[in-house]
Design an enzyme around this catalytic site. Sequence first.
Site, PDB file in Angstrom:
ATOM      1  N   SER A 138       0.849  -1.199   0.000  1.00 61.79           N
ATOM      2  CA  SER A 138       0.000   0.000   0.000  1.00 61.79           C
ATOM      3  C   SER A 138       0.880   1.242   0.000  1.00 61.79           C
ATOM      4  O   SER A 138       2.017   1.204   0.505  1.00 61.79           O
ATOM      5  CB  SER A 138      -0.865   0.029   1.262  1.00 61.79           C
ATOM      6  OG  SER A 138      -1.515   1.280   1.394  1.00 61.79           O
ATOM      7  N   TYR A 151      -1.553  -0.225  10.548  1.00 56.49           N
ATOM      8  CA  TYR A 151      -1.848  -0.636   9.167  1.00 56.49           C
ATOM      9  C   TYR A 151      -0.672  -0.297   8.243  1.00 56.49           C
ATOM     10  O   TYR A 151      -0.149  -1.160   7.533  1.00 56.49           O
ATOM     11  CB  TYR A 151      -3.134   0.039   8.648  1.00 56.49           C
ATOM     12  CG  TYR A 151      -3.368  -0.307   7.183  1.00 56.49           C
ATOM     13  CD1 TYR A 151      -3.662  -1.618   6.818  1.00 56.49           C
ATOM     14  CD2 TYR A 151      -3.248   0.651   6.173  1.00 56.49           C
ATOM     15  CE1 TYR A 151      -3.837  -1.962   5.481  1.00 56.49           C
ATOM     16  CE2 TYR A 151      -3.417   0.309   4.844  1.00 56.49           C
ATOM     17  CZ  TYR A 151      -3.714  -1.002   4.502  1.00 56.49           C
ATOM     18  OH  TYR A 151      -3.868  -1.342   3.178  1.00 56.49           O
TER      19      TYR A 151
HETATM   20  P1  NDP Z   1     -11.625  -5.849   0.463  1.00 55.04           P
HETATM   21  O1  NDP Z   1     -12.077  -5.674   1.862  1.00 55.04           O
HETATM   22  O2  NDP Z   1     -12.584  -5.590  -0.638  1.00 55.04           O
HETATM   23  O3  NDP Z   1     -10.989  -7.309   0.276  1.00 55.04           O
HETATM   24  C1  NDP Z   1     -10.169  -7.866   1.258  1.00 55.04           C
HETATM   25  C2  NDP Z   1     -10.038  -9.357   1.019  1.00 55.04           C
HETATM   26  O4  NDP Z   1      -9.155  -9.907   2.025  1.00 55.04           O
HETATM   27  C3  NDP Z   1     -11.356 -10.092   1.111  1.00 55.04           C
HETATM   28  O5  NDP Z   1     -11.459 -11.010   0.046  1.00 55.04           O
HETATM   29  C4  NDP Z   1     -11.259 -10.842   2.435  1.00 55.04           C
HETATM   30  O6  NDP Z   1     -11.925 -12.081   2.336  1.00 55.04           O
HETATM   31  C5  NDP Z   1      -9.751 -11.076   2.536  1.00 55.04           C
HETATM   32  N1  NDP Z   1      -9.333 -11.333   3.899  1.00 55.04           N
HETATM   33  C6  NDP Z   1      -9.319 -10.480   4.960  1.00 55.04           C
HETATM   34  N2  NDP Z   1      -8.908 -11.107   6.063  1.00 55.04           N
HETATM   35  C7  NDP Z   1      -8.638 -12.395   5.711  1.00 55.04           C
HETATM   36  C8  NDP Z   1      -8.191 -13.536   6.402  1.00 55.04           C
HETATM   37  N3  NDP Z   1      -7.912 -13.506   7.713  1.00 55.04           N
HETATM   38  N4  NDP Z   1      -8.014 -14.698   5.711  1.00 55.04           N
HETATM   39  C9  NDP Z   1      -8.283 -14.745   4.397  1.00 55.04           C
HETATM   40  N5  NDP Z   1      -8.733 -13.706   3.682  1.00 55.04           N
HETATM   41  C10 NDP Z   1      -8.913 -12.549   4.330  1.00 55.04           C
HETATM   42  O7  NDP Z   1     -10.357  -4.874   0.312  1.00 55.04           O
HETATM   43  P2  NDP Z   1      -9.297  -4.642  -0.866  1.00 55.04           P
HETATM   44  O8  NDP Z   1      -9.594  -5.443  -2.074  1.00 55.04           O
HETATM   45  O9  NDP Z   1      -9.156  -3.184  -0.998  1.00 55.04           O
HETATM   46  O10 NDP Z   1      -8.006  -5.186  -0.134  1.00 55.04           O
HETATM   47  C11 NDP Z   1      -7.116  -6.120  -0.716  1.00 55.04           C
HETATM   48  C12 NDP Z   1      -5.703  -5.757  -0.282  1.00 55.04           C
HETATM   49  O11 NDP Z   1      -5.388  -4.478  -0.822  1.00 55.04           O
HETATM   50  C13 NDP Z   1      -5.498  -5.649   1.215  1.00 55.04           C
HETATM   51  O12 NDP Z   1      -4.249  -6.242   1.536  1.00 55.04           O
HETATM   52  C14 NDP Z   1      -5.457  -4.145   1.467  1.00 55.04           C
HETATM   53  O13 NDP Z   1      -4.696  -3.815   2.593  1.00 55.04           O
HETATM   54  C15 NDP Z   1      -4.812  -3.677   0.190  1.00 55.04           C
HETATM   55  N6  NDP Z   1      -4.985  -2.278  -0.180  1.00 55.04           N
HETATM   56  C16 NDP Z   1      -6.226  -1.727  -0.316  1.00 55.04           C
HETATM   57  C17 NDP Z   1      -6.345  -0.413  -0.738  1.00 55.04           C
HETATM   58  C18 NDP Z   1      -7.658   0.275  -0.858  1.00 55.04           C
HETATM   59  O14 NDP Z   1      -7.688   1.534  -0.828  1.00 55.04           O
HETATM   60  N7  NDP Z   1      -8.757  -0.429  -1.048  1.00 55.04           N
HETATM   61  C19 NDP Z   1      -5.167   0.382  -1.100  1.00 55.04           C
HETATM   62  C20 NDP Z   1      -3.928  -0.286  -0.884  1.00 55.04           C
HETATM   63  C21 NDP Z   1      -3.850  -1.579  -0.481  1.00 55.04           C
HETATM   64  P3  NDP Z   1     -12.844 -12.735   3.476  1.00 55.04           P
HETATM   65  O15 NDP Z   1     -13.411 -11.620   4.293  1.00 55.04           O
HETATM   66  O16 NDP Z   1     -13.859 -13.527   2.709  1.00 55.04           O
HETATM   67  O17 NDP Z   1     -11.900 -13.605   4.234  1.00 55.04           O
HETATM   68  C1  8X3 Z   2      -5.073   1.661   1.645  1.00 47.60           C
HETATM   69  C2  8X3 Z   2      -4.801   2.927   0.928  1.00 47.60           C
HETATM   70  O1  8X3 Z   2      -4.672   5.431   1.152  1.00 47.60           O
HETATM   71  O2  8X3 Z   2      -6.263   4.253   2.594  1.00 47.60           O
HETATM   72  O3  8X3 Z   2      -3.930   0.894   1.754  1.00 47.60           O
HETATM   73  O4  8X3 Z   2      -3.897   4.064   3.035  1.00 47.60           O
HETATM   74  S1  8X3 Z   2      -4.921   4.222   1.972  1.00 47.60           S
END
Ligand code: NDP
Ligand code: 8X3
Length: 251
Positions: A138, A151
């Site tokens: 991120s 985070y």
């Molecule tokens: P979502 O919440 O849409 O998706 C997160 C996914 O992670 C879900 O499929 C969830 O599945 C899974 N997950 C969470 N905890 C667990 C666990 N303990 N075991 C297995 N699976 C798990 O968020 P994003 O798609 O945005 O997030 C995906 C990644 O991108 C994350 O690592 C996040 O930190 C990162 N990210 C997101 C950003 C944003 O602004 N959206 C920006 C930068 C990075 P389930 O709940 O079914 O287990």
């Molecule tokens: C998530 C992106 O900008 O909320 O990793 O930190 S931000």
Amino acid sequence: MPIAMITGATSGFGRAAARRFAAEGWSLILTGRRTERLEALKAELGDQVEVLALTLDVRDAEAVAQAVEALPAAFRGVTCLVNNAGLALAPAPAQQVDLKDWHTMIDTNITGLVNVTHALLPRLIESGAGASIINIGSVAGSWPYPGSHVYGATKAFVEQFSYNLRCDLQGTGVRVTDIAPGMSQTEFTLVRTKGDQAASDKLYAGTTPLQPEDIAAQIVHVATLPAHININRLEVMPVRQAWSPFAIDRD
Ligand code: NDP
Ligand code: 8X3
């Protein structure tokens, strides 16, 4: 056929990446905790490509190791691991948040990611040249902001772990990339605010965040580059997101 294992395929980037890989003909191992969503995605993509849906909590090292050990023959030759499962919690200042939320972020974003990586490394090394590990970091891993505390620190771990893995995998042909997205409209903020849909909608309102498909396109691009190319880190922001000046405390 190449095979991708995606953690967190039930939502956001992971689900979009599954769809994109399927369009390219990749076989898929889809994991997450929500079985019904995995089954729905399998039903959607199963006519196009081979799909294995595995209900898996990445925090459970033993379950992860067992699931990888028990992969059916058709799915054992994993060529790409997308370590995407992750979450942010507790957007309030560090001094106000619940310690449990810090532990959950560390257990998921760090321990979970290393659990899956450790289990898959032998398979990826067997696949050799062209195989890849794509870790979803991120911008929060590089740039501090209020409420990011643990985070952002977990994502700094993801960046450094990715670089360090590259050193150890030198000579195996296995590539490692840290993809670091900025603000993206997924269920991320709903999770971060523990279900506050209005707060999530407000964050994305009136601007143009990245969409899951934008990051999915980067993931598949990195995974399908010629085998001699390694992108170490790819930071991707929406045009309408940038940095702020330093905050100065004044009398
Ligand atoms: P979502 O919440 O849409 O998706 C997160 C996914 O992670 C879900 O499929 C969830 O599945 C899974 N997950 C969470 N905890 C667990 C666990 N303990 N075991 C297995 N699976 C798990 O968020 P994003 O798609 O945005 O997030 C995906 C990644 O991108 C994350 O690592 C996040 O930190 C990162 N990210 C997101 C950003 C944003 O602004 N959206 C920006 C930068 C990075 P389930 O709940 O079914 O287990
Ligand atoms: C998530 C992106 O900008 O909320 O990793 O930190 S931000």
